[in-house]
Scaffold this motif. Sequence first.
Motif, PDB file in Angstrom:
ATOM      1  N   TYR A  13      25.549  54.976  -3.556  1.00 52.34           N
ATOM      2  CA  TYR A  13      26.841  55.335  -4.330  1.00 52.34           C
ATOM      3  C   TYR A  13      27.574  54.096  -4.217  1.00 52.34           C
ATOM      4  O   TYR A  13      27.646  53.403  -3.223  1.00 52.34           O
ATOM      5  N   CYS A  14      28.232  53.694  -5.548  1.00 59.24           N
ATOM      6  CA  CYS A  14      29.081  52.672  -5.517  1.00 59.24           C
ATOM      7  C   CYS A  14      30.570  52.862  -6.081  1.00 59.24           C
ATOM      8  O   CYS A  14      30.627  53.855  -6.924  1.00 59.24           O
ATOM      9  N   ARG A  15      31.471  52.434  -5.471  1.00 57.81           N
ATOM     10  CA  ARG A  15      32.866  52.662  -5.947  1.00 57.81           C
ATOM     11  C   ARG A  15      33.534  51.167  -6.385  1.00 57.81           C
ATOM     12  O   ARG A  15      33.528  50.241  -5.294  1.00 57.81           O
ATOM     13  N   ALA A  16      33.888  51.077  -7.496  1.00 59.53           N
ATOM     14  CA  ALA A  16      34.468  49.881  -7.834  1.00 59.53           C
ATOM     15  C   ALA A  16      36.000  49.976  -8.024  1.00 59.53           C
ATOM     16  O   ALA A  16      36.325  50.811  -9.066  1.00 59.53           O
ATOM     17  N   VAL A  17      37.011  49.258  -7.285  1.00 60.31           N
ATOM     18  CA  VAL A  17      38.017  49.396  -7.420  1.00 60.31           C
ATOM     19  C   VAL A  17      38.920  47.982  -8.184  1.00 60.31           C
ATOM     20  O   VAL A  17      38.580  47.022  -7.428  1.00 60.31           O
ATOM     21  N   SER A  76      36.156  53.022 -10.861  1.00 60.35           N
ATOM     22  CA  SER A  76      34.672  53.608 -11.554  1.00 60.35           C
ATOM     23  C   SER A  76      33.881  53.934 -10.301  1.00 60.35           C
ATOM     24  O   SER A  76      33.871  53.321  -9.251  1.00 60.35           O
ATOM     25  N   GLU A  77      32.858  54.911 -10.557  1.00 60.19           N
ATOM     26  CA  GLU A  77      31.878  55.170  -9.580  1.00 60.19           C
ATOM     27  C   GLU A  77      30.578  55.445 -10.332  1.00 60.19           C
ATOM     28  O   GLU A  77      30.647  55.591 -11.590  1.00 60.19           O
ATOM     29  N   GLY A  78      29.561  55.149  -9.441  1.00 62.76           N
ATOM     30  CA  GLY A  78      28.198  55.393  -9.984  1.00 62.76           C
ATOM     31  C   GLY A  78      27.102  55.606  -8.906  1.00 62.76           C
ATOM     32  O   GLY A  78      27.608  55.273  -7.829  1.00 62.76           O
ATOM     33  N   GLU A  79      25.877  55.659  -9.296  1.00 57.85           N
ATOM     34  CA  GLU A  79      24.965  55.790  -8.389  1.00 57.85           C
ATOM     35  C   GLU A  79      23.605  55.357  -8.754  1.00 57.85           C
ATOM     36  O   GLU A  79      23.228  55.127 -10.087  1.00 57.85           O
ATOM     37  N   LEU A  80      22.774  55.061  -7.975  1.00 51.23           N
ATOM     38  CA  LEU A  80      21.456  54.678  -8.006  1.00 51.23           C
ATOM     39  C   LEU A  80      20.528  55.669  -7.352  1.00 51.23           C
ATOM     40  O   LEU A  80      20.695  55.909  -6.281  1.00 51.23           O
ATOM     41  N   THR A  81      19.625  56.349  -8.051  1.00 53.71           N
ATOM     42  CA  THR A  81      18.498  57.013  -7.365  1.00 53.71           C
ATOM     43  C   THR A  81      17.383  56.177  -6.987  1.00 53.71           C
ATOM     44  O   THR A  81      16.869  55.392  -7.803  1.00 53.71           O
ATOM     45  N   ILE A  82      17.068  56.398  -5.671  1.00 54.43           N
ATOM     46  CA  ILE A  82      16.109  55.491  -5.180  1.00 54.43           C
ATOM     47  C   ILE A  82      14.694  55.678  -5.479  1.00 54.43           C
ATOM     48  O   ILE A  82      14.221  56.978  -5.348  1.00 54.43           O
ATOM     49  N   HIS A  83      14.172  54.726  -6.338  1.00 52.81           N
ATOM     50  CA  HIS A  83      12.364  55.113  -6.721  1.00 52.81           C
ATOM     51  C   HIS A  83      11.890  54.215  -5.817  1.00 52.81           C
ATOM     52  O   HIS A  83      12.189  53.238  -5.150  1.00 52.81           O
ATOM     53  N   VAL A 135      39.040  41.443 -11.799  1.00 55.32           N
ATOM     54  CA  VAL A 135      38.349  41.137 -10.671  1.00 55.32           C
ATOM     55  C   VAL A 135      38.229  42.891 -10.097  1.00 55.32           C
ATOM     56  O   VAL A 135      39.392  43.490  -9.994  1.00 55.32           O
ATOM     57  N   TYR A 136      36.946  43.057  -9.533  1.00 58.50           N
ATOM     58  CA  TYR A 136      37.009  44.186  -9.096  1.00 58.50           C
ATOM     59  C   TYR A 136      36.081  44.032  -7.532  1.00 58.50           C
ATOM     60  O   TYR A 136      35.347  43.322  -7.396  1.00 58.50           O
ATOM     61  N   ARG A 137      36.532  45.053  -6.607  1.00 58.37           N
ATOM     62  CA  ARG A 137      35.937  45.017  -5.369  1.00 58.37           C
ATOM     63  C   ARG A 137      34.988  46.527  -5.429  1.00 58.37           C
ATOM     64  O   ARG A 137      35.560  47.550  -5.652  1.00 58.37           O
TER      65      ARG A 137
END
Length: 152
Positions: A101-105, A38-45, A115-117
């Motif tokens: 950006y985050c990538r979870a494997v 899975s992948e996701g993102e955080l918009t910095i505020h 368990v995810y990295r």
Amino acid sequence: MDSCSKPVPIPEDYFLFQDAFSIYNHIKITGLFEDSISEGELTIHPDSLNPYGIVHGGCLATLADTVGGSGVFAATGKPCVTVNYAFSFLRPALGTNKKLYCRAVPEKLGHRLCVYRQTITDDNGVEVANGNFTFYLLDHPMKDKSSQPAES
């Protein structure tokens, strides 16, 4: 993304990816893949920053937890809760970045525990944090939004 990772669609009504906590923290799931990545993102505020102008470590941990948990749910169809995590902050995630950006494997997709990295990178592709998260699979289905506490 691995060359064998094929994206799967994220249903628009899939409220796990639209939850109020993620919206409040400017987190969005951007990709789910057949191999349970899975992948996701955080918009910095401005509210993402600590007093030193660096993205708060809690924001990084929240991003990693949210993206990993979304991957678990997409892979197993079961809701989960985090039972443990080890997280390393490798360098400052500067407030001058626009997104993280985050990538979870997945490292293990079990009957009870997954368990995810997770790896978090900045706008320049520089790794700023990483960690391992362990999730416990719940037996009961997720409640719909109507059963959530009302805002006060």
